[in-house]
Design a protein around this motif. Structure first.
Motif, PDB file in Angstrom:
ATOM      1  N   GLY A 136       0.802  -1.209   0.000  1.00 49.81           N
ATOM      2  CA  GLY A 136       0.000   0.000   0.000  1.00 49.81           C
ATOM      3  C   GLY A 136       0.843   1.270   0.000  1.00 49.81           C
ATOM      4  O   GLY A 136       2.076   1.237  -0.052  1.00 49.81           O
ATOM      5  N   TYR A 137       0.148   2.395   0.094  1.00 51.36           N
ATOM      6  CA  TYR A 137       0.807   3.703   0.021  1.00 51.36           C
ATOM      7  C   TYR A 137       1.835   3.882   1.127  1.00 51.36           C
ATOM      8  O   TYR A 137       2.926   4.419   0.904  1.00 51.36           O
ATOM      9  N   GLU A 138       1.523   3.430   2.318  1.00 49.09           N
ATOM     10  CA  GLU A 138       2.445   3.613   3.449  1.00 49.09           C
ATOM     11  C   GLU A 138       3.769   2.909   3.198  1.00 49.09           C
ATOM     12  O   GLU A 138       4.840   3.463   3.487  1.00 49.09           O
ATOM     13  N   ALA A 139       3.717   1.681   2.662  1.00 48.48           N
ATOM     14  CA  ALA A 139       4.948   0.938   2.381  1.00 48.48           C
ATOM     15  C   ALA A 139       5.777   1.660   1.330  1.00 48.48           C
ATOM     16  O   ALA A 139       7.009   1.794   1.457  1.00 48.48           O
ATOM     17  N   ALA A 140       5.109   2.121   0.274  1.00 48.37           N
ATOM     18  CA  ALA A 140       5.829   2.832  -0.778  1.00 48.37           C
ATOM     19  C   ALA A 140       6.404   4.143  -0.249  1.00 48.37           C
ATOM     20  O   ALA A 140       7.527   4.524  -0.586  1.00 48.37           O
ATOM     21  N   HIS A 141       5.636   4.827   0.589  1.00 43.26           N
ATOM     22  CA  HIS A 141       6.098   6.101   1.151  1.00 43.26           C
ATOM     23  C   HIS A 141       7.355   5.895   2.002  1.00 43.26           C
ATOM     24  O   HIS A 141       8.307   6.684   1.921  1.00 43.26           O
ATOM     25  N   LYS A 142       7.374   4.858   2.795  1.00 45.37           N
ATOM     26  CA  LYS A 142       8.546   4.584   3.635  1.00 45.37           C
ATOM     27  C   LYS A 142       9.770   4.287   2.779  1.00 45.37           C
ATOM     28  O   LYS A 142      10.881   4.722   3.090  1.00 45.37           O
ATOM     29  N   LEU A 143       9.578   3.536   1.709  1.00 51.47           N
ATOM     30  CA  LEU A 143      10.698   3.206   0.826  1.00 51.47           C
ATOM     31  C   LEU A 143      11.232   4.469   0.155  1.00 51.47           C
ATOM     32  O   LEU A 143      12.450   4.698   0.104  1.00 51.47           O
ATOM     33  N   VAL A 144      10.321   5.285  -0.378  1.00 52.71           N
ATOM     34  CA  VAL A 144      10.744   6.514  -1.050  1.00 52.71           C
ATOM     35  C   VAL A 144      11.414   7.455  -0.065  1.00 52.71           C
ATOM     36  O   VAL A 144      12.458   8.049  -0.365  1.00 52.71           O
ATOM     37  N   ASP A 145      10.852   7.591   1.120  1.00 51.28           N
ATOM     38  CA  ASP A 145      11.452   8.454   2.135  1.00 51.28           C
ATOM     39  C   ASP A 145      12.867   7.999   2.475  1.00 51.28           C
ATOM     40  O   ASP A 145      13.773   8.816   2.654  1.00 51.28           O
TER      41      ASP A 145
END
Length: 236
Positions: A136-145
């Motif tokens: 989901g978005y949270e997983a992708a956000h953590k990776l990008v961050d």
């Protein structure tokens, strides 16, 4: 052959995310040259790269919006373009160690595709999409961050051409356009060195060298801006 065992665990440790669906990360690392049979594009990273491009843009836009509350739309757009450009994504792929993990056909592997910037950039975006679909978005956000935050906080190149910034800075103060003057040229014809000065009425001249007139002009403009305390990424 799919990435598995210690190689997969090592990649997941580097990117900070463990996939529930291992097929997604395998697909993200598969170049079309490694696919045999029908519909090879559908069984390579290409569809994931398409999704990842948009997911990355959305997440980085959100990060920029939060990180620079005083920035106007123009500045945010320039910062976004810098962070999602091919070169930046390829650098992230290198940081993730994706080159060694990619599935390539023999020809591509021998031609140095593991270090090819365009391919690395596409795979980085595909990995972002794989994390998004898996967690989901949270997983992708953590990776990008994890991989874009430092670049966001400290851009690795000027956000704007220093000549453009200097011209706008001068215009905002009622000054004529900056004048660039070649001070000297040295070195052999195949490797010349130029010294260029930039001048504005009533202000001290700034000089800088370069391997071409254009490069020297940009360096002179940057030197002028630095002396006046003007950031190259700022508005006039």
């Amino acid at each position: 052959m799919s990435l598995e065992g210690d190689d997969l665990a090592g990649l997941e440790a580097r990117i900070g995310y463990v996939f529930a669906d291992k097929a997604l990360i395998d697909l993200a690392l598969t170049h079309i040259s490694a696919v045999k049979g029908e519909a090879p594009r559908l069984r390579s990273y290409q569809r994931l790269e398409f999704l990842g491009d948009h997911v990355l843009g959305s997440i980085v836009s959100h990060m920029l919006f939060d990180a620079f509350p005083q920035a106007e739309e123009g500045e945010l757009s320039r910062r976004l373009a810098d962070l999602v450009r091919e070169e930046a994504c390829a650098e992230v792929a290198e940081d993730m160690g994706l080159g060694a993990c990619m599935r390539l056909g023999p020809g591509e592997a021998q031609s140095g595709a593991r270090k090819r910037r365009a391919i690395l950039a596409d795979v980085a975006e595909a990995v972002v999409a794989a994390a998004y679909l898996d967690g989901g978005y949270e997983a992708a956000h953590k990776l990008v961050d994890r991989f874009w935050r430092a670049r966001l906080e400290a851009p690795r190149r000027p956000l704007r051409d220093p000549k453009t910034v200097l011209q706008e800075w001068a215009q905002a103060r009622g000054l004529p356009p900056p004048a660039y003057r070649e001070v000297s040229r040295s070195g052999p014809d195949h490797a010349p060195r130029f010294l260029v000065a930039v001048e504005l009425p009533g202000l001290q001249t700034a000089e800088a060298p370069g391997a071409s007139k254009q490069e020297a002009q940009k360096a002179a403009a940057a030197a002028f801006l630095a002396r006046e305390g003007v950031a190259e990424g700022s508005e006039a």
